[in-house]
Design an enzyme around this catalytic site. Structure first.
Site: not given
Ligand code: AMP
Length: 381
Positions: A7, A91, A180, A364
């Site tokens: 990420n 991500r 999100h 996540e």
């Protein structure tokens, strides 16, 4: 099967190595202050010690090299070789109108992510740097992109179109995207398990309340509306973001204060929200402390925050009709039970008709790892 989740932020790279079959984390960490003089890496093996090192790191490529070296370090590492990693999941914040689900990365996917950088100038460029570096550093390991926007692709046109001249939608793709998505999807899957119903049969209102905050209406397991919009600035009051305001405030302030578009973007993204209203902090823990000490502006910030959550839950309950559960997640949602309790009181009519109010810890990284695993195993079939 080990999956590495990456990420990338503008000056940081977060990473986590997961065992997908066991749904467990093996280790994780962060390379921070990339490009600065205080670059550092913090690495933690689950149930092990936290190792922090100051380390020079000029860009995201070097940061990914640091991640690789940390993972195979003979003292603190967990891998003997990078080829032990079966896939890397990235991500990516913005997938525009193109990506409805996670996807294996190739040249054309990279070009598309590049194209959508215009829509997410703070988020997509560092993600791209991370992807390109991982493709070199983890050379033979397949790479997968998991988009924050993808879950919201089921939104109907009347929910995602703004009431502005249609030509701007056609020309610039100005519409609601929502963000999100990975978190809303993860807690939806978990909520369906708790409710013992198939995901396709659950109606939920999921509230991701962290430093960024958004609420989503989930019908039959799919997002049909969400509070964030074209960018993550819309909707709820957040740590430093204003959430919804009358757009006329923008032109008024630009004129009165002689502000540029960048100035006003900075004010609404970085100096508003809890921080801007209270003058205390972007962190709800400080806001709650200040309220105890009698700080009226901190109380006002908290009241705006709670009031907007209430308005969204009410409007999404109207949109959904029947609501199986209202789910709270992320930093605030998981740790400030007062908010869930207050909503439960406000929506006693929903409770009476069987709606559950629940807290679910988001993960996540696990969903990114699972998507990555699924895509690479389908690919090799
Ligand atoms: P996130 O974006 O999910 O990491 O959430 C970060 C925000 O959650 C922080 O800015 C705090 O406002 C809030 N938060 C995190 N941990 C706690 C906690 N233990 N108690 C209350 N609020 C918390």
């Amino acid at each position: 099967m080990l999956i590495l989740v990456i990420n990338c932020g503008s000056s940081s790279v977060k990473y986590e190595l997961l065992n997908v079959a066991k749904e467990t984390s093996i280790c994780g960490g962060i390379v921070e202050c990339i490009g600065g003089v205080r670059s550092s890496v913090a690495h933690e093996v689950v149930d092990g010690e936290l190792i922090k090192r100051r380390i020079p790191c000029k860009d995201h490529h070097e940061a990914i090299e640091i991640v690789r070296d940390t993972l195979i370090d003979p003292r603190h590492g967990v891998l003997s070789d990078v080829s032990d990693v079966a896939g890397v999941g990235h991500r990516v914040v913005h997938g525009g109108e193109e990506f409805h689900s996670s996807t294996l990365i190739d040249r054309s996917v990279i070009r598309s992510i590049e194209k959508f950088s215009e829509l997410a100038p703070l988020h997509n460029p560092p993600a791209l740097e991370g992807i390109k570096s991982c493709m070199k550093i983890f050379e033979l390991v397949p790479q997968v992109a998991v988009f924050d926007t993808a879950f919201h692709h089921a939104m109907p046109e009347y929910a995602y179109c703004y009431g502005i001249p249609y030509k701007y939608y056609k020309k610039y793709a100005i519409r609601k995207y929502g963000f999100h998505g990975t978190s809303h999807r993860y807690v939806s899957i978990k909520a369906a398990l708790v409710l013992k119903k198939p995901l396709e049969e659950v109606n939920l209102i999921t509230a991701h309340l962290g430093n960024g905050c958004s609420i989503t209406a989930v019908a039959g397991g799919k997002s049909i509306d969400t509070s964030m919009g074209f960018t993550p600035l819309d909707g709820l009051l957040m740590g430093t973001r204003s959430g919804s305001i009358d757009p006329a405030v923008v032109f008024f302030l630009m004129k009165k204060e002689n502000l540029t578009a960048e100035d006003i973007s900075d004010a609404l993204n970085k100096k508003s929200g809890f921080l801007g209203v209270s003058g205390v902090s972007n962190d709800i823990r400080d806001i709650l402390e200040a309220i105890k000490e009698g700080n009226k502006r901190a109380k006002l910030a908290y009241d705006i925050f709670v009031y907007r959550i209430k308005k969204y839950i009410g409007s999404y309950a109207a949109v959904l009709g029947n609501v199986d559960a209202v789910v709270f997640t992320a930093g605030i949602g998981e740790n400030v039970p007062e908010i869930k309790n207050e909503m439960k009181k406000s929506f006693s009519y929903l409770v009476e008709s069987g709606t559950r109010f629940m807290t679910i810890r988001t993960n996540e990284e696990l969903l990114i790892a699972k998507d990555t695993y699924k895509i690479i195993t389908e690919q090799t079939k």
